[in-house]
Design a protein around this motif. Sequence first.
Motif: not given
Length: 241
Positions: A192-205
Motif C-alpha cells: 500500500n506504499r504506507t511509508y513512501d511519503g515518509w521516505a520522500t520527506k526524509v529525503t527532502d530533510t
Amino acid sequence: MSKGKDRSAQAKRIVAEQKARERRRTVTLWTSVGVVAVLIIAGVIGWAAVANQDKDTANAASPPGTIDDGTAFGRGGGPVTIDIYEDFMCPICNRFEQAAGPTITQLVDAGKVTVRYHPISILDGASSTKYSTRSAGAAAAAAEGGKFYEYHEALFANQPAEGSAGLDDAKLVELGKGVGLTGQAFADAVTNRTYDGWATKVTDTASARGVTGTPTVLVAGTKLASPTAAALSAAVEAAGA
C-alpha cells in the motif's frame, strides 16, 4: 499644383507611418499579454505541483520509533552519534555497509556509539519503479515491526543493479518474512506504499541539511571525507569514545 501633390503625398506618408506605429504597438501589446499569460499559467501549474508535493509529504505517515525529528532509526546507546544517510539502491552504500558494518556492530556492542540510519531516496531515476523510495518505505515498515536493522541488512544483501526495475513488492515482502516479519501488517504497508511519503520527506530533510550524495556519514556532527571503516573508527575515537 506640384506643391499640392507634395503636401498630399506627405500627408499620406504621415498617416501610413501612424498606422504602422499603431500596428507595432498592437503586436507588442498582445505579445506581452501572451508572455504574461504563459508565465501565469506556468506559475499556477508549478505552484500546484509544489503544493501537491508539499501536501503529500505533509500528510506522510511516520513510522513509530523514529528519532532525529522523525528522520532516522536508532541503534545502540553510546555517547558518540553516527549518522548514516544511505540509499538502498546505491552500490557504494552497499560497499560501505559490507566494509564498515562489522566495525559499527563492534562499536554498538561496546556501548560507544548511537547509530542513526537515514534511509533516503535519491536514486529513484536509477530504476523504473522508484525502487529507492519503495525500499526506504519498506524499511520503515520493517521498523514498525521492530526489525529495521535486520531488514536493512537484507536489502543490501539482495541489492538490485542500478538501472534495473529493482525488487518488486512480492520480493520485498519475502525479505521481510526472512527476518521474522510474517504478519499481514508488514505486507500491507509495503504493497500500500504506507511509508513512501515518509521516505520522500526524509529525503527532502536530508537535502535541506546539505546531504548531496550517498553514503554520507557523520560522526559527532562532522562529515567523514572518506567513509571507510578505518576513518569511522578514528573519528569515533577522536570524539572521545
